[in-house]
Design a protein around this motif. Structure first.
Motif, PDB file in Angstrom:
ATOM      1  N   CYS A  66      45.334  49.980  36.894  1.00 19.91           N
ATOM      2  CA  CYS A  66      45.655  49.933  38.324  1.00 19.91           C
ATOM      3  C   CYS A  66      44.576  49.192  39.096  1.00 19.91           C
ATOM      4  O   CYS A  66      44.870  48.326  39.929  1.00 19.91           O
ATOM      5  N   SER A  67      43.327  49.509  38.816  1.00 21.02           N
ATOM      6  CA  SER A  67      42.206  48.843  39.507  1.00 21.02           C
ATOM      7  C   SER A  67      42.213  47.343  39.241  1.00 21.02           C
ATOM      8  O   SER A  67      42.074  46.523  40.161  1.00 21.02           O
ATOM      9  N   ARG A  68      42.384  46.967  37.990  1.00 18.69           N
ATOM     10  CA  ARG A  68      42.371  45.546  37.636  1.00 18.69           C
ATOM     11  C   ARG A  68      43.556  44.809  38.254  1.00 18.69           C
ATOM     12  O   ARG A  68      43.420  43.670  38.707  1.00 18.69           O
ATOM     13  N   ASP A  69      44.735  45.459  38.262  1.00 19.36           N
ATOM     14  CA  ASP A  69      45.916  44.838  38.869  1.00 19.36           C
ATOM     15  C   ASP A  69      45.705  44.591  40.358  1.00 19.36           C
ATOM     16  O   ASP A  69      46.092  43.544  40.893  1.00 19.36           O
ATOM     17  N   ILE A  70      45.095  45.554  41.044  1.00 17.15           N
ATOM     18  CA  ILE A  70      44.865  45.414  42.483  1.00 17.15           C
ATOM     19  C   ILE A  70      43.876  44.294  42.766  1.00 17.15           C
ATOM     20  O   ILE A  70      44.093  43.452  43.648  1.00 17.15           O
ATOM     21  N   ILE A  71      42.796  44.253  42.009  1.00 19.89           N
ATOM     22  CA  ILE A  71      41.781  43.209  42.202  1.00 19.89           C
ATOM     23  C   ILE A  71      42.380  41.833  41.913  1.00 19.89           C
ATOM     24  O   ILE A  71      42.149  40.862  42.646  1.00 19.89           O
ATOM     25  N   ARG A  72      43.176  41.751  40.847  1.00 24.29           N
ATOM     26  CA  ARG A  72      43.804  40.474  40.497  1.00 24.29           C
ATOM     27  C   ARG A  72      44.777  40.021  41.601  1.00 24.29           C
ATOM     28  O   ARG A  72      44.797  38.847  41.995  1.00 24.29           O
ATOM     29  N   ALA A  73      45.573  40.967  42.112  1.00 23.95           N
ATOM     30  CA  ALA A  73      46.543  40.634  43.167  1.00 23.95           C
ATOM     31  C   ALA A  73      45.833  40.187  44.443  1.00 23.95           C
ATOM     32  O   ALA A  73      46.261  39.240  45.110  1.00 23.95           O
ATOM     33  N   ARG A  74      44.737  40.877  44.800  1.00 24.28           N
ATOM     34  CA  ARG A  74      43.963  40.475  45.977  1.00 24.28           C
ATOM     35  C   ARG A  74      43.443  39.045  45.826  1.00 24.28           C
ATOM     36  O   ARG A  74      43.483  38.252  46.771  1.00 24.28           O
ATOM     37  N   THR A  75      42.979  38.714  44.635  1.00 23.11           N
ATOM     38  CA  THR A  75      42.454  37.376  44.374  1.00 23.11           C
ATOM     39  C   THR A  75      43.545  36.326  44.556  1.00 23.11           C
ATOM     40  O   THR A  75      43.325  35.275  45.171  1.00 23.11           O
ATOM     41  N   VAL A  76      44.736  36.605  44.016  1.00 23.40           N
ATOM     42  CA  VAL A  76      45.858  35.656  44.134  1.00 23.40           C
ATOM     43  C   VAL A  76      46.226  35.450  45.596  1.00 23.40           C
ATOM     44  O   VAL A  76      46.425  34.310  46.047  1.00 23.40           O
TER      45      VAL A  76
END
Length: 371
Positions: free
Chosen positions: A350-360
């Protein structure tokens, strides 16, 4: 009109210069007419009105004079052609370069993602307490084995470890579940807002195509007006007035078509950029919702295991049935450990998905074209 006018010579008798840009626009308009029934209808109307005016003015040209009725007909024709364009424009509400709603959504999305990351941090703290509880159970089982080998019948140390486990309580507090529900609700609301915004952008994309149609109508109406003005210039006896009309008619109309096309392309690019940002946030929000739902399922499973172990501990302490309780805990310890591990993996995902989505999303914003 597009097909008819594009075959005319590049210069009229009154000196009007149909430049290359204008010829290109006319060919573009002719192609658009073949694909769009609305443009075909508009083109037919413009042709009929322009032909009517030119035929009426033809008599005036022969005698080098114009009647009041002829001039009135010219005026009414031009106004009617403009009104045809106005009707279409009024049907398409102009909404260009209003980005405030988009940026407010971006700000809300980024704030929600930060709160979800905070939740994941809190979840990690709960998992640490769950692992500590797991170690207490493991310690109790070890103490039981050692005390059994030593022939200890009171199992003092084993019972103490079980009491420690019971005293540690549920690793998931009421505040934790309130935080989960708040974050989950925010993500659901965010997703709904993004859907609404995407629908608006989809309508704007359709409006771009309509505006292209409108620009074609404006262009061909202007060309028709130029032709009529050329006839007027030829028909009016005064050389001074004729020169003025000819000069006005000689304005490079093709450049207007280019300007409109440039504006529409700019608008289309901006809307496309906004849509990319919205879709990126939608994907990120959807993934976050699914991650949170998976976390809730795993928490519920772990809660069931914790409750089951607690019941065994209480049974062992209160009913002096330690051996039976220990056997049950041995069976459940593996499941307990796996649930804790699975939940930890899901929290990390969940943490990695959120960080990745924020970056995109942030990259999409950087790429947004300037208004």
């Amino acid at each position: 009109m597009g097909g008819h006018m594009s075959k005319k010579t590049p210069e009229t008798s009154s000196g009007i210069n149909f430049n290359t840009d204008m010829a290109t626009e006319l060919r573009s308009y002719e192609a658009a007419c073949k694909l769009d029934s609305d443009l075909q209808s508009f083109d037919t109307t413009v042709q009929a009105r322009a032909n009517q005016v030119i035929k009426t003015l033809a008599v005036g040209v022969e005698v080098r004079s114009l009647s009041f009725e002829s001039l009135k007909l010219v005026t009414e024709c031009l106004l009617e052609m403009d009104q045809e364009v106005v009707k279409v424009i009024l049907d398409c509400k102009k909404d260009i370069w209003k980005n405030q709603e988009l940026f407010e959504l971006v700000e809300e999305y980024l704030e929600n993602s930060l709160q979800t990351l905070d939740f994941c941090t809190t979840l990690e703290q709960c998992l640490k307490r769950a692992r500590d509880s797991q170690l207490l159970i493991f310690a109790a089982l070890q103490q039981f084995e050692e005390e059994t080998e030593l022939g200890e019948k009171r199992y003092t140390r084993t019972l103490q470890e079980l009491k420690n486990f019971k005293a540690s309580g549920d690793p998931f507090t009421e505040e934790f579940f309130q935080m989960y529900q708040s974050v989950y609700n925010q993500q659901i609301l965010m997703f709904e807002k993004l859907l609404v915004r995407q629908n608006k952008l989809d309508k704007k994309v359709k409006q771009v195509h309509t505006w292209r149609k409108v620009s074609s109508m404006i262009f061909v109406a202007t060309v028709a007006a130029v032709l009529i003005f050329s006839v007027v210039a030829a028909a009016i006896a005064s050389p001074h007035v004729a020169a003025i009309l000819a000069a006005v008619s000689a304005i490079p109309i093709g450049s207007m078509g280019k300007w409109i096309d440039t504006m529409l392309k700019s608008y289309e690019t901006a809307v496309g950029g906004h849509k990319e940002v919205i879709i990126s946030m939608q994907v990120g929000t959807y993934v976050a919702i699914k991650d949170l739902e998976s976390i809730r399922v795993l928490i519920d499973k772990l809660e069931i295991e914790i409750e089951s172990v607690l019941q065994n501990v209480e049974f062992a302490i209160e009913n002096d049935a330690l051996k039976v309780a220990i056997e049950e805990m041995k069976k459940k310890l593996g499941v307990f450990m796996k649930n804790v591990e699975d939940l930890g993996v899901q929290a990390d995902t969940c943490s990695r998905d959120i960080i990745r989505a924020r970056t995109v999303v942030l990259r999409r914003i950087i790429k947004l074209p300037h208004n």
